[in-house]
Design a protein around this motif. Structure first.
Motif, PDB file in Angstrom:
ATOM      1  N   ALA A  76      -0.206   6.194  15.663  1.00 37.70           N
ATOM      2  CA  ALA A  76      -0.767   6.997  15.187  1.00 37.70           C
ATOM      3  C   ALA A  76      -0.860   7.883  13.891  1.00 37.70           C
ATOM      4  O   ALA A  76       0.844   8.495  14.085  1.00 37.70           O
ATOM      5  CB  ALA A  76      -2.566   8.397  16.617  1.00 37.70           C
ATOM      6  N   ARG A  77      -1.715   8.297  12.979  1.00 43.36           N
ATOM      7  CA  ARG A  77      -1.564   9.136  12.080  1.00 43.36           C
ATOM      8  C   ARG A  77      -2.474  10.330  11.869  1.00 43.36           C
ATOM      9  O   ARG A  77      -3.869  10.281  12.089  1.00 43.36           O
ATOM     10  CB  ARG A  77      -1.539   8.211  10.554  1.00 43.36           C
ATOM     11  N   ILE A  78      -2.004  11.871  12.832  1.00 41.13           N
ATOM     12  CA  ILE A  78      -2.655  13.057  12.063  1.00 41.13           C
ATOM     13  C   ILE A  78      -2.772  13.389  10.467  1.00 41.13           C
ATOM     14  O   ILE A  78      -1.226  13.401  10.760  1.00 41.13           O
ATOM     15  CB  ILE A  78      -2.154  13.479  13.379  1.00 41.13           C
ATOM     16  N   PHE A  79      -3.459  14.137  10.871  1.00 44.61           N
ATOM     17  CA  PHE A  79      -3.935  14.793   9.621  1.00 44.61           C
ATOM     18  C   PHE A  79      -4.371  15.533   9.980  1.00 44.61           C
ATOM     19  O   PHE A  79      -5.595  16.132   9.949  1.00 44.61           O
ATOM     20  CB  PHE A  79      -4.748  13.774   8.798  1.00 44.61           C
ATOM     21  N   ASP A  80      -4.115  16.647   8.847  1.00 47.00           N
ATOM     22  CA  ASP A  80      -4.239  17.564   9.336  1.00 47.00           C
ATOM     23  C   ASP A  80      -5.042  19.066   7.793  1.00 47.00           C
ATOM     24  O   ASP A  80      -5.920  19.591   7.129  1.00 47.00           O
ATOM     25  CB  ASP A  80      -3.700  19.955   8.971  1.00 47.00           C
ATOM     26  N   ASN A  81      -4.306  18.155   6.753  1.00 39.76           N
ATOM     27  CA  ASN A  81      -5.011  18.002   5.675  1.00 39.76           C
ATOM     28  C   ASN A  81      -5.356  16.872   5.113  1.00 39.76           C
ATOM     29  O   ASN A  81      -5.016  15.682   5.955  1.00 39.76           O
ATOM     30  CB  ASN A  81      -3.633  18.666   4.201  1.00 39.76           C
ATOM     31  N   GLY A  82      -5.631  16.489   3.584  1.00 41.20           N
ATOM     32  CA  GLY A  82      -6.223  15.644   2.746  1.00 41.20           C
ATOM     33  C   GLY A  82      -5.070  14.610   2.872  1.00 41.20           C
ATOM     34  O   GLY A  82      -3.539  14.381   2.640  1.00 41.20           O
ATOM     35  N   LEU A  83      -5.620  12.868   3.053  1.00 38.54           N
ATOM     36  CA  LEU A  83      -4.569  11.764   3.894  1.00 38.54           C
ATOM     37  C   LEU A  83      -5.475  10.659   2.711  1.00 38.54           C
ATOM     38  O   LEU A  83      -6.054  10.692   2.949  1.00 38.54           O
ATOM     39  CB  LEU A  83      -3.596  11.760   4.746  1.00 38.54           C
ATOM     40  N   PHE A  93      -9.878   3.295  15.822  1.00 42.21           N
ATOM     41  CA  PHE A  93      -9.418   5.010  16.607  1.00 42.21           C
ATOM     42  C   PHE A  93      -9.515   3.380  17.726  1.00 42.21           C
ATOM     43  O   PHE A  93      -9.974   3.441  18.511  1.00 42.21           O
ATOM     44  CB  PHE A  93     -10.916   5.347  16.525  1.00 42.21           C
ATOM     45  N   CYS A  94      -8.369   5.000  18.393  1.00 44.93           N
ATOM     46  CA  CYS A  94      -8.526   5.182  19.615  1.00 44.93           C
ATOM     47  C   CYS A  94      -7.736   6.255  20.241  1.00 44.93           C
ATOM     48  O   CYS A  94      -6.589   6.211  20.242  1.00 44.93           O
ATOM     49  CB  CYS A  94      -7.802   3.810  20.406  1.00 44.93           C
ATOM     50  N   PRO A  95      -8.800   7.284  20.847  1.00 43.45           N
ATOM     51  CA  PRO A  95      -7.635   8.336  21.063  1.00 43.45           C
ATOM     52  C   PRO A  95      -7.090   8.481  22.127  1.00 43.45           C
ATOM     53  O   PRO A  95      -7.410   7.721  23.409  1.00 43.45           O
ATOM     54  CB  PRO A  95      -8.953  10.205  21.455  1.00 43.45           C
ATOM     55  N   PHE A  96      -6.003   9.216  22.000  1.00 48.99           N
ATOM     56  CA  PHE A  96      -5.566   9.431  23.122  1.00 48.99           C
ATOM     57  C   PHE A  96      -4.465  10.655  23.179  1.00 48.99           C
ATOM     58  O   PHE A  96      -4.657  11.408  21.671  1.00 48.99           O
ATOM     59  CB  PHE A  96      -4.073   8.719  23.155  1.00 48.99           C
ATOM     60  N   PRO A  97      -3.620  11.623  24.073  1.00 41.14           N
ATOM     61  CA  PRO A  97      -3.001  13.080  24.195  1.00 41.14           C
ATOM     62  C   PRO A  97      -2.237  13.522  23.239  1.00 41.14           C
ATOM     63  O   PRO A  97      -1.363  12.369  22.760  1.00 41.14           O
ATOM     64  CB  PRO A  97      -3.152  13.004  25.250  1.00 41.14           C
ATOM     65  N   ILE A  98      -2.400  14.277  22.605  1.00 33.84           N
ATOM     66  CA  ILE A  98      -1.723  14.018  20.932  1.00 33.84           C
ATOM     67  C   ILE A  98      -1.339  15.720  20.779  1.00 33.84           C
ATOM     68  O   ILE A  98      -1.351  16.914  21.746  1.00 33.84           O
ATOM     69  CB  ILE A  98      -2.105  14.209  20.236  1.00 33.84           C
ATOM     70  N   GLU A  99       0.338  16.346  21.206  1.00 38.71           N
ATOM     71  CA  GLU A  99       0.585  17.464  21.316  1.00 38.71           C
ATOM     72  C   GLU A  99       0.138  18.234  20.458  1.00 38.71           C
ATOM     73  O   GLU A  99      -0.545  17.847  18.747  1.00 38.71           O
ATOM     74  CB  GLU A  99       2.090  17.087  21.491  1.00 38.71           C
ATOM     75  N   PHE A 115       0.374  -1.097  -0.134  1.00 38.90           N
ATOM     76  CA  PHE A 115      -0.078   0.418   0.302  1.00 38.90           C
ATOM     77  C   PHE A 115       1.039   1.156   0.287  1.00 38.90           C
ATOM     78  O   PHE A 115       2.239   0.853  -0.041  1.00 38.90           O
ATOM     79  CB  PHE A 115      -1.063  -0.672   1.590  1.00 38.90           C
ATOM     80  N   THR A 116       0.297   1.974  -0.280  1.00 36.04           N
ATOM     81  CA  THR A 116       1.058   3.278  -0.765  1.00 36.04           C
ATOM     82  C   THR A 116       0.144   4.543   0.641  1.00 36.04           C
ATOM     83  O   THR A 116      -1.084   4.851   0.641  1.00 36.04           O
ATOM     84  CB  THR A 116       1.389   4.033  -1.747  1.00 36.04           C
ATOM     85  N   VAL A 117       0.784   5.327   1.142  1.00 38.12           N
ATOM     86  CA  VAL A 117       0.148   7.019   1.394  1.00 38.12           C
ATOM     87  C   VAL A 117       0.373   7.706   0.846  1.00 38.12           C
ATOM     88  O   VAL A 117       1.512   7.718   0.629  1.00 38.12           O
ATOM     89  CB  VAL A 117       0.555   6.411   3.386  1.00 38.12           C
ATOM     90  N   SER A 118      -0.171   8.787   0.604  1.00 35.73           N
ATOM     91  CA  SER A 118       0.194  10.676  -0.151  1.00 35.73           C
ATOM     92  C   SER A 118       0.653  11.099   1.005  1.00 35.73           C
ATOM     93  O   SER A 118       1.215  11.737  -0.114  1.00 35.73           O
ATOM     94  CB  SER A 118      -1.579  10.655  -0.220  1.00 35.73           C
ATOM     95  N   SER A 119       0.360  11.083   1.570  1.00 37.75           N
ATOM     96  CA  SER A 119       1.149  12.543   2.766  1.00 37.75           C
ATOM     97  C   SER A 119       1.530  11.521   4.374  1.00 37.75           C
ATOM     98  O   SER A 119       0.561  10.596   4.320  1.00 37.75           O
ATOM     99  CB  SER A 119       0.140  13.917   2.831  1.00 37.75           C
ATOM    100  N   PRO A 120       2.517  12.323   4.039  1.00 38.47           N
ATOM    101  CA  PRO A 120       3.276  11.673   5.745  1.00 38.47           C
ATOM    102  C   PRO A 120       1.737  12.392   7.062  1.00 38.47           C
ATOM    103  O   PRO A 120       2.186  11.770   7.980  1.00 38.47           O
ATOM    104  CB  PRO A 120       4.468  12.382   5.763  1.00 38.47           C
ATOM    105  N   GLY A 121       1.452  13.477   7.059  1.00 30.11           N
ATOM    106  CA  GLY A 121       1.471  13.972   8.065  1.00 30.11           C
ATOM    107  C   GLY A 121       2.229  13.577   9.202  1.00 30.11           C
ATOM    108  O   GLY A 121       3.120  14.324   9.617  1.00 30.11           O
ATOM    109  N   VAL A 122       0.914  13.643  10.618  1.00 32.88           N
ATOM    110  CA  VAL A 122       2.015  13.425  11.735  1.00 32.88           C
ATOM    111  C   VAL A 122       1.610  12.647  12.440  1.00 32.88           C
ATOM    112  O   VAL A 122       0.783  11.803  12.514  1.00 32.88           O
ATOM    113  CB  VAL A 122       1.578  14.887  12.224  1.00 32.88           C
ATOM    114  N   ALA A 123       3.071  11.813  12.631  1.00 30.79           N
ATOM    115  CA  ALA A 123       2.925  10.652  13.503  1.00 30.79           C
ATOM    116  C   ALA A 123       2.745  10.483  14.828  1.00 30.79           C
ATOM    117  O   ALA A 123       4.328  11.301  16.193  1.00 30.79           O
ATOM    118  CB  ALA A 123       4.366   9.479  12.847  1.00 30.79           C
TER     119      ALA A 123
END
Length: 842
Positions: free
Chosen positions: A84-91, A108-114, A61-69
């Motif tokens: 988790a992978r965080i994205f502010d733009n499309g992914l 999905f499992c939410p946890f504190p993210i800076e 598989f491929t990922v279009s954008s690295p986002g934030v790990a």
């Protein structure tokens, strides 16, 4: 020639090997699974499966954008949910070489993210053009799904959520994650698992109609339950890795069904069924509890929250674990209060005992409904031997409409999406709450000022007796009634409430009237508490009902009783004399009914039996009281606890309805029912009210029908000591009534002392009252009219003093019916003058 044959065979062998190789390769491509650990640069093993980090270079598989790990280093839970992978733009995640039907699971499992507040995340998900989620908030979804099912203070952020979809994929799967404007999104893991075999048929039976075509539609798994068993974890579900929850949290009454297990090995009806559900689902089940006592019209019920304005596929899993032949367990299946199947015999449908079987149903949910009910109950038409129902597993799937599976993206009537409507409704609710608070504050201020002025006035009046102030919450009601009776009575210059409506007794007065609650004066015990025979200071006998602190009934029933009887006056309703609410006591004082309950004169007390005429008069009087309740107020009043112990007889055997603690105001003009929790007495409950929690006047009619059979048969409505087919009076009597042989089971003391024609008509009335659906039952006014007719039949028979002569002739019956009809025209309402005038003047 021989060499040519050998060469020919060699060529065919090569072709065969190539075909086999291509088939195997194709099968491998179709059966590929993709397990992605998002936001990770390494792989992890979870439950024996290897999840590949999406930062690890690979060809799967491929990922279009690295986002934030992001990583939660403090997490102690599943290692799969520590990243988790965080994205502010499309992914986009793109999977190649995917062919066929697949489970697509988003973890999905939410946890504190800076620098990110997961509680404010909002995003959408699209898979190959099909919208799966819109404006999705993970913590909110977790709270909605899990916290209502837990009696704990669990933090929703510590819980995980898996959204599962079933999609048909042709070579490539592209999963797009799109953050909402000004927000962000995240994903912890993704799971792409092939569906083995044929999971769904193209045509599914529609509830109450023809088959529906579901092929080619996207599917979301809403619920998957192992009914009657323990949770089944993903690694226990062969190669499909499905999770099966326990069902008890979704049951309306968990005690309505008991869990059972198989006594031998369970098998599939065919090999194609092995992918439908694991055998663990079929090895446990839930059947109806206490089938020796339960009414056959009551069901095991499960309630689910669903998205409105979608189509749903409901899959029920069955396996007969007890009976080894057909016709031993036959029941009905209801979906959203509609009959999906009757005469359902698991043994006959599956082909034997311990054979797994499933049945699918299709139902469309309107835009105004957000719940889905699944109910199983015995089929009343099959006889007592089928008094049971069974279910092993349950799944609910949402089907896509117009390329959409996301409820948040449904367009509302204003043209805005449901998410915008939710926001608008939220702010509207906040505004309404603030306005309500202001109104309540102003009202409380006005009431406080009014009470203060009243106290000042009373403080200026000497010798005010302490026991004669009306209950504060009902003072206006009591005063209006007193005025309607010609003005309030005065005592030493102070205004007092009408004595027969709401005298406020002191506890010392109550103790004096009951000889300090002497048990020798107890004349009855009910759900509210003990009832004492007492004598108040003027020598009047009274029935004094004292609340038991351990009773399930309490302040609400106490207030309801006073409120109802403060605004109701009728010769066939027991009058309320007063009450006492000192020192945490809740005591009600009624007029004394010398002959006690109707039930005590039918069986079990040793009292002389009532004649048929007395029984008819008692039923007619009770019907008059109920008819007044249903029609005497603007919205009517529903008694909700009609039974023979709540029909009391005075010294002249005049029947009066009593005990209004469970009563409810009827529906408003623009409504057909009152939605409320089920309350009442077992054996008398309307099964339609029990199933739907929709209370109507026809619920009282059903209970009154049971009373009629109790009156004519002189036996309890539920008697577990009797043979199975006789335990429930309503079912037993209806069986004989449908055969027009009710006289077979009537009280032997009535035989030869009652008009046969009146008995026949009486049974017909009771039968109509017990119709399965409320709309098919008569009103209490109609019941009353027919009971008056039956009473006239009997009186005419008594006058002729013959059993086979004039009154049973058709001409005499026609004449009598004509007279009754003429009387009804002269008096359209069966309430005469003394039904709206109180029996006792103050």
């Amino acid at each position: 020639m021989v060499m040519e044959k050998v060469q020919g065979r060699g060529f065919l062998g090569v072709v065969f090997l190539v075909i086999v190789f291509l088939s195997v390769s194709s099968g491998e491509a179709q059966s590929r699974s993709f397990l992605v650990n998002c936001g990770a640069n390494s792989s992890v093993n979870v439950d024996g499966r290897r999840w590949i980090g999406d930062l690890v270079p690979n060809d799967n598989f491929t990922v279009s954008s690295p986002g934030v790990a992001a990583t939660d280093s403090t997490a102690n839970g599943d290692s799969l949910y520590r990243t988790a992978r965080i994205f502010d733009n499309g992914l986009n995640y793109t999977f190649s070489g995917v062919q066929g039907n697949y489970f697509v699971r988003l973890h999905f499992c939410p946890f504190p993210i800076e620098n990110h507040n997961v509680n404010e995340s909002l995003f959408s998900v699209v898979a190959n053009g099909l919208k799966l989620l819109a404006d999705f908030n993970v913590p909110g979804e977790i709270s909605d799904k899990y916290l209502p099912l837990q009696n704990s203070n669990s933090n929703s952020s510590s819980l995980s959520l898996v959204k599962e979809y079933i999609l048909a994929i042709n070579d490539v799967l592209v999963v797009e994650f799109i953050p909402s404007k000004g927000s962000f999104g995240f994903i912890n893991a993704m799971e792409i698992v092939p569906v083995i075999g044929t999971l769904f048929a193209d045509l599914v039976r529609r509830v109450g109609g023809s088959d529906a075509n579901v092929s080619g539609r996207g599917i979301e798994t809403m619920y998957r339950l192992n009914v009657g068993g323990q949770e089944i974890k993903p690694d226990q579900d062969s190669d499909l890795w499905r999770k099966w929850e326990v069902d008890s949290s979704y049951m309306i009454t968990a005690d309505a069904g008991v869990e059972i297990k198989n006594s031998s090995n369970v098998t599939y009806a065919s090999n194609n069924d092995s992918s439908v559900a694991p055998l663990l689902v079929y090895e446990t089940a839930r059947i109806m509890s206490n089938t020796e006592v339960l009414e056959k019209k009551f069901n095991m019920s499960w309630k689910f929250e669903v998205d409105p304005d979608f189509d749903y596929l409901i899959r029920l899993h069955f396996c007969e674990l007890v009976y080894d032949k057909a016709n031993q367990r036959i029941f009905k299946v209801y979906i959203n209060n509609k009959t999906a199947a009757d005469n359902f015999d698991v043994y006959a449908r599956s082909g034997g005992k311990n054979i797994a079987y499933h049945q699918d149903y299709f139902d469309a949910i309107s835009a105004k409904i957000n719940t889905l009910w699944i109910q199983l109950g015995p089929d009343t038409a099959v006889g007592a031997w089928g008094t049971d129902a069974l279910l092993n597993g349950l799944e609910i799937f949402k089907l896509s409409r117009s390329g959409n599976l996301a409820y948040g993206d449904r367009i509302g009537p204003t043209g805005k999406s449901a998410s915008h409507l939710k926001s608008w409704i939220l702010w509207l609710g906040i505004g309404a709450g603030v306005a309500s608070a202001l109104i309540i504050a102003i009202a409380c201020t006005c009431i406080f000022c009014f009470c203060k002025s009243q106290r000042n006035e009373m403080s200026n009046t000497k010798d005010n007796p302490p026991g004669w102030r009306p209950l504060f919450m009902h003072g206006a009601v009591l005063s209006s009634i007193a005025n309607a009776k010609g003005g309030a009575q005065t005592l030493n210059g102070s205004v007092a409430a009408f004595t027969r409506v709401g005298r406020r007794f002191t506890l010392s007065e109550i103790r004096a009237a009951t000889d300090n609650f002497d048990d020798s004066l107890v004349i009855g015990v009910g759900g509210f508490g003990k009832v004492y025979k007492g004598e108040i200071e003027d020598g009047t006998l009274a029935a004094i009902k004292r609340s038991n602190p351990q009773s399930e009934q309490g302040l609400a029933e106490f207030e309801t009783e006073i409120e109802m009887l403060s605004k109701l006056r009728h010769r066939h309703l027991v009058s309320l004399i007063g009450f006492c609410d000192e020192q945490n006591e809740m005591i009600l004082v009624y007029e004394f009914m010398a002959n006690g309950t109707l039930r005590s004169h039918l069986f079990g007390s040793g009292f002389p039996p009532l004649t048929w005429k007395q029984r008819l008069e008692a039923c007619t009087g009770a019907a008059r009281g109920l008819h007044y309740l249903h029609t005497g107020a603007d919205r009517g009043i529903i008694h909700r606890d009609v039974k023979t112990t709540n029909i009391l007889l005075d010294e002249n055997f005049v029947a009066k309805m009593a005990d209004f603690g469970l009563s409810k105001d009827g529906p408003a003009l623009d409504h057909t029912h009152v939605s409320t929790a089920v309350k009442g007495s077992f054996g008398y409950l309307d099964p339609e009210y029990f199933r739907r929690q929709h209370l109507t006047e026809k619920s009282d009619v059903y209970s009154f029908g049971v009373v009629l059979f109790e009156v004519v048969c002189s036996r309890p409505v539920i008697n577990p000591s009797l043979p199975k087919d006789q335990i429930n009076l309503a079912e037993w009597a209806m069986k004989w009534q449908r055969q027009r042989s009710l006289e077979t089971i009537i009280d032997p003391r009535l035989r030869g002392n009652s008009c046969p024609e009146s008995l026949k008509k009486f049974g017909e009335i009771a039968e109509k009252c017990l119709a399965d659906e409320g709309r098919n039952r008569p009103t209490m006014g109609e019941v009353l009219w027919h009971l008056e007719y039956v009473l006239q039949l009997h009186e005419a028979w008594m006058r002729t003093n013959a059993t086979e002569t004039s009154i049973t002739s058709s001409q005499a019956l026609e004449d009598l019916e004509l007279r009754v009809a003429e009387d009804a025209q002269r008096r359209p309402s069966s309430l005469d003058e003394d039904t709206v005038r109180p029996r006792h003047e103050g």
